[in-house]
Design a protein around this motif. Structure first.
Motif, PDB file in Angstrom:
ATOM      1  N   GLN A 296       0.827  -1.202   0.000  1.00  0.00           N
ATOM      2  CA  GLN A 296       0.000   0.000   0.000  1.00  0.00           C
ATOM      3  C   GLN A 296       0.864   1.257   0.000  1.00  0.00           C
ATOM      4  O   GLN A 296       0.549   2.234  -0.681  1.00  0.00           O
ATOM      5  CB  GLN A 296      -0.944  -0.010   1.200  1.00  0.00           C
ATOM      6  N   VAL A 297       1.960   1.230   0.757  1.00  0.00           N
ATOM      7  CA  VAL A 297       2.874   2.376   0.767  1.00  0.00           C
ATOM      8  C   VAL A 297       3.485   2.579  -0.616  1.00  0.00           C
ATOM      9  O   VAL A 297       3.562   3.714  -1.125  1.00  0.00           O
ATOM     10  CB  VAL A 297       3.979   2.174   1.824  1.00  0.00           C
ATOM     11  N   ALA A 298       3.899   1.478  -1.247  1.00  0.00           N
ATOM     12  CA  ALA A 298       4.482   1.577  -2.584  1.00  0.00           C
ATOM     13  C   ALA A 298       3.472   2.118  -3.586  1.00  0.00           C
ATOM     14  O   ALA A 298       3.802   2.952  -4.446  1.00  0.00           O
ATOM     15  CB  ALA A 298       5.005   0.210  -3.033  1.00  0.00           C
ATOM     16  N   ALA A 299       2.218   1.655  -3.491  1.00  0.00           N
ATOM     17  CA  ALA A 299       1.176   2.135  -4.395  1.00  0.00           C
ATOM     18  C   ALA A 299       0.916   3.619  -4.188  1.00  0.00           C
ATOM     19  O   ALA A 299       0.734   4.368  -5.160  1.00  0.00           O
ATOM     20  CB  ALA A 299      -0.100   1.330  -4.192  1.00  0.00           C
ATOM     21  N   ALA A 300       0.913   4.043  -2.937  1.00  0.00           N
ATOM     22  CA  ALA A 300       0.684   5.460  -2.642  1.00  0.00           C
ATOM     23  C   ALA A 300       1.824   6.315  -3.196  1.00  0.00           C
ATOM     24  O   ALA A 300       1.600   7.408  -3.735  1.00  0.00           O
ATOM     25  CB  ALA A 300       0.552   5.662  -1.140  1.00  0.00           C
ATOM     26  N   ARG A 301       3.044   5.807  -3.095  1.00  0.00           N
ATOM     27  CA  ARG A 301       4.191   6.546  -3.632  1.00  0.00           C
ATOM     28  C   ARG A 301       4.106   6.643  -5.150  1.00  0.00           C
ATOM     29  O   ARG A 301       4.423   7.698  -5.737  1.00  0.00           O
ATOM     30  CB  ARG A 301       5.486   5.861  -3.215  1.00  0.00           C
ATOM     31  N   ARG A 302       3.683   5.548  -5.814  1.00  0.00           N
ATOM     32  CA  ARG A 302       3.547   5.584  -7.275  1.00  0.00           C
ATOM     33  C   ARG A 302       2.490   6.609  -7.686  1.00  0.00           C
ATOM     34  O   ARG A 302       2.702   7.381  -8.638  1.00  0.00           O
ATOM     35  CB  ARG A 302       3.161   4.200  -7.807  1.00  0.00           C
ATOM     36  N   GLU A 306       3.106   9.890  -9.933  1.00  0.00           N
ATOM     37  CA  GLU A 306       2.367  10.135 -11.169  1.00  0.00           C
ATOM     38  C   GLU A 306       1.686  11.498 -11.145  1.00  0.00           C
ATOM     39  O   GLU A 306       1.711  12.231 -12.150  1.00  0.00           O
ATOM     40  CB  GLU A 306       1.329   9.023 -11.384  1.00  0.00           C
ATOM     41  N   ARG A 307       1.080  11.848 -10.005  1.00  0.00           N
ATOM     42  CA  ARG A 307       0.427  13.156  -9.904  1.00  0.00           C
ATOM     43  C   ARG A 307       1.448  14.281  -9.999  1.00  0.00           C
ATOM     44  O   ARG A 307       1.197  15.322 -10.612  1.00  0.00           O
ATOM     45  CB  ARG A 307      -0.358  13.258  -8.588  1.00  0.00           C
ATOM     46  N   LEU A 308       2.614  14.067  -9.392  1.00  0.00           N
ATOM     47  CA  LEU A 308       3.664  15.079  -9.451  1.00  0.00           C
ATOM     48  C   LEU A 308       4.165  15.260 -10.881  1.00  0.00           C
ATOM     49  O   LEU A 308       4.434  16.390 -11.330  1.00  0.00           O
ATOM     50  CB  LEU A 308       4.820  14.673  -8.531  1.00  0.00           C
TER      51      LEU A 308
END
Length: 328
Positions: A296-302, A306-308
């Motif tokens: 979940q942490v990795a998904a949130a970072r991705r 992407e948004r950045l």
């Protein structure tokens, strides 16, 4: 001045007992949090106190009830000299009003109870606590009804487990935090079925005096109604692992002993043993969920990356357009 702090798990009847104390003559510092659809009879929480605890705890973050055994340490670490000075200034203004008995209700207070004790002690205020007790199944269903009606069944099942665990954790930490002074534990069922008996016992334990006799008719009669206890549910109505259910039931039984004997040594010892059991259960659950947590942490970072990237692309496009305009 005597300060009665009302605490307990959220949705456990803290508003009902604070409203009762107000009708029995205790002063609630103004202004109060306004009633809403979730609590149409009113919260009886000083607005300043609610906002103070939110400013302190939300950024950490620590939830109103939190499963983490370390949540109280996290909350304590957020207390700075500036935070303590802020509470001191507010409470000094309350003392200056001259009311001999004041009630402050906020289920978040137990996370920083030591802070309140230090500030109150410095102002010569005597603190006692009234903790509301409501069976975890009823608390979970009440929170479900109030906050989760629009969520999926899967999410609600996860929150049921988390909220039972948080109820257990809060019971341990509240009992520990309030050992050093006069305290009372009031079951919600007792309050709504026989408020006179429940509040007479609590008043004696807390050392507070009510305005006038409790004979009928009394304003509390129109405020506390047995129909308030809408969430009368059992373990059959929620999905929780048997081990957590057993731990919650034993914790509920030990807390119940404190109703008539607020400092019962055997009950306090039992709660300490149950807390150790909870710590082991929590550590095991965290270990089993570690891969899911990391995913979940990795998904949130991705998603954040992407948004950045999208925002950076928009910024570069705007810069190019601005450069073109300047060159024209």
């Amino acid at each position: 001045m005597r300060l009665v702090i009302v605490t307990g798990s959220g949705r456990s009847g803290t508003s009902s007992v604070a409203g009762t104390l107000k009708r029995l003559g205790l002063h609630v510092p103004q202004p109060e949090v306004e009633a809403d659809e979730s609590n149409p009879r009113g919260y009886y929480e000083p607005l300043w106190v609610t906002e103070f605890h939110k400013r302190l705890l939300n950024p950490v973050p620590v939830r109103t009830i939190d499963t983490r055994p370390t949540a109280a340490e996290v909350a304590a670490a957020a207390v700075t000299p500036e935070v303590e000075a802020e509470l001191h200034a507010w409470l000094a203004d309350v003392v200056a009003i001259g009311e001999p008995q004041v009630v402050v209700k906020d289920p978040r207070e137990f996370w920083v109870h030591d802070l309140w004790l230090r500030v109150a002690g410095g102002l010569g205020v005597e603190v006692s606590t009234l903790t509301m007790l409501r069976h975890p199944t009823e608390v979970v269903r009440s929170r479900d009804t109030a906050y989760l009606t629009a969520q999926s069944d899967s999410f609600r099942r996860q929150r049921e487990t988390a909220n039972v665990a948080a109820w257990v954790n809060a019971a341990f930490l509240t009992e520990q935090a309030t050992r050093g002074h006069r305290r009372a534990f009031v079951p919600y069922a007792d309050l709504v079925s026989d408020w006179r008996g429940a509040m007479t016992r609590a008043g004696d334990q807390l050392g507070v005096a009510y305005d006038g006799p409790l004979d009928a008719p009394h304003p509390v009669d129109d405020f506390v109604d047995v129909r308030l206890n809408r969430s009368q549910v059992t373990w059959d109505d929620i999905t929780v692992a048997p081990a957590l259910r057993s731990l919650a039931d034993r914790t509920w039984a030990a807390m119940g002993t404190l109703v008539t004997s607020p400092h019962d040594e055997a009950a306090v010892a039992e709660l300490a043993a149950l807390q150790q059991e909870y710590l082991e259960m929590y550590d095991a659950a965290a270990a089993m969920a570690s891969d899911e947590t990391q995913a979940q942490v990795a998904a949130a970072r991705r998603q954040l990356k992407e948004r950045l990237a999208v925002k950076n692309e928009r910024i570069d496009k705007l810069r190019a357009e601005l450069k073109a305009l300047r060159g024209s």
